[in-house]
Write an enzyme that holds these catalytic residues in place. Structure first.
Site, PDB file in Angstrom:
ATOM      1  N   ASP A  57       0.851  -1.197   0.000  1.00  0.00           N
ATOM      2  CA  ASP A  57       0.000   0.000   0.000  1.00  0.00           C
ATOM      3  C   ASP A  57       0.883   1.241   0.000  1.00  0.00           C
ATOM      4  O   ASP A  57       1.598   1.509   0.959  1.00  0.00           O
ATOM      5  CB  ASP A  57      -0.899  -0.019   1.246  1.00  0.00           C
ATOM      6  CG  ASP A  57      -1.987   1.037   1.212  1.00  0.00           C
ATOM      7  OD1 ASP A  57      -1.751   2.111   0.610  1.00  0.00           O
ATOM      8  OD2 ASP A  57      -3.058   0.810   1.802  1.00  0.00           O
ATOM      9  N   HIS A 100      -2.977  -0.333  -2.489  1.00  0.00           N
ATOM     10  CA  HIS A 100      -4.166   0.414  -2.091  1.00  0.00           C
ATOM     11  C   HIS A 100      -5.230   0.335  -3.186  1.00  0.00           C
ATOM     12  O   HIS A 100      -4.931   0.439  -4.370  1.00  0.00           O
ATOM     13  CB  HIS A 100      -3.753   1.875  -1.886  1.00  0.00           C
ATOM     14  CG  HIS A 100      -4.739   2.701  -1.137  1.00  0.00           C
ATOM     15  ND1 HIS A 100      -4.790   2.716   0.245  1.00  0.00           N
ATOM     16  CD2 HIS A 100      -5.697   3.547  -1.560  1.00  0.00           C
ATOM     17  CE1 HIS A 100      -5.746   3.553   0.626  1.00  0.00           C
ATOM     18  NE2 HIS A 100      -6.322   4.066  -0.444  1.00  0.00           N
TER      19      HIS A 100
END
Length: 236
Positions: free
Chosen positions: A174, A205
């Site tokens: 992420d 993400h």
């Protein structure tokens, strides 16, 4: 013929000083529980509405409150368009998440009092993942799920207040939540009896977005399956 219906409702803020719209998807039968779908920084856009529709198809009342209504009511942005992505980041920088939790709490009240559904869960994405964590800590919601929640590592001081089950989905790559933040989340929450953490190796993400370039099909299917089982266990 669809086994769901959808409309828009108006919900009063906790202090009664304002109101905001929420997209509501309803099963044709009596809901077994309700799920509040908490938006990303892109507003209640087609992807968030589809998540509501999918929960309604599974028998839940699904509600997505317009949490950016104080800035731009009805905002819908596309994360795959760079200009709109940057616009969303600007909204995120101006947004007060404390307001968001209060508006989610107002939505919980609406679900229980107006819609007549006592059991309520929430599932949030990105900003909504952070808000799902905050909702677990600050309200009496029955179960919460956060996907790639941002800045949770900075809010671990609230973990003692989490009284109902919380699940967090954490992609290891992420680019908004780095390795140090992920390590802090694990260190703070791994031993919490109400919290379940899942890591998704190599994913970034937004991997569970309903549509667009960010989606990773295998990762989304795995995480969404776990979310469905979690809500089935804790909401019925």
């Amino acid at each position: 013929m669809s086994n769901t219906s959808s409309d828009t409702v108006s919900i009063s803020t906790l202090d009664g000083a304002a109101s905001f719209n929420a997209y509501v998807a309803r099963p044709m039968t009596t809901p077994k529980a309700a799920i509040i779908v908490i938006q990303e920084i892109f507003g209640v856009n087609p992807g968030i509405r589809k998540k509501c529709d999918d929960w309604a198809a599974l028998g839940y009342l699904a509600v997505a409150p317009d949490l950016f209504f104080r800035m731009t009511p009805g905002l819908e942005l596309d994360p795959d368009i760079e200009e709109q992505f940057n616009q969303a980041l600007d909204y995120f920088g101006k947004y007060n998440p404390d307001d968001g939790v209060k508006d989610i709490e107002a939505t919980i009240h609406w679900v229980r009092r107006e819609a007549g559904v006592p059991k309520v869960g929430c599932v949030g994405y990105c900003l909504g993942g952070k808000l799902a964590y905050m909702t677990a800590a600050r309200t009496d919601i029955d179960a919460s799920v956060g996907y790639y929640g941002v800045m949770i590592d900075q809010m671990l001081g609230e973990k003692h207040a989490i009284a109902h089950p919380l699940m967090l989905h954490i992609p290891t790559e992420d680019h908004f939540v780095g390795p140090e933040a992920q390590a802090a989340i694990h260190a703070g929450l791994d031993d919490h009896e109400k919290v379940t953490l899942y890591d998704y190796a190599g994913l970034d993400h937004g991997f569970a977005a309903e549509m667009g370039n960010r989606r990773d099909e295998a990762g989304a299917q795995l995480a969404d399956g776990r979310t469905r089982e979690f809500f089935a266990e804790h909401l019925g």
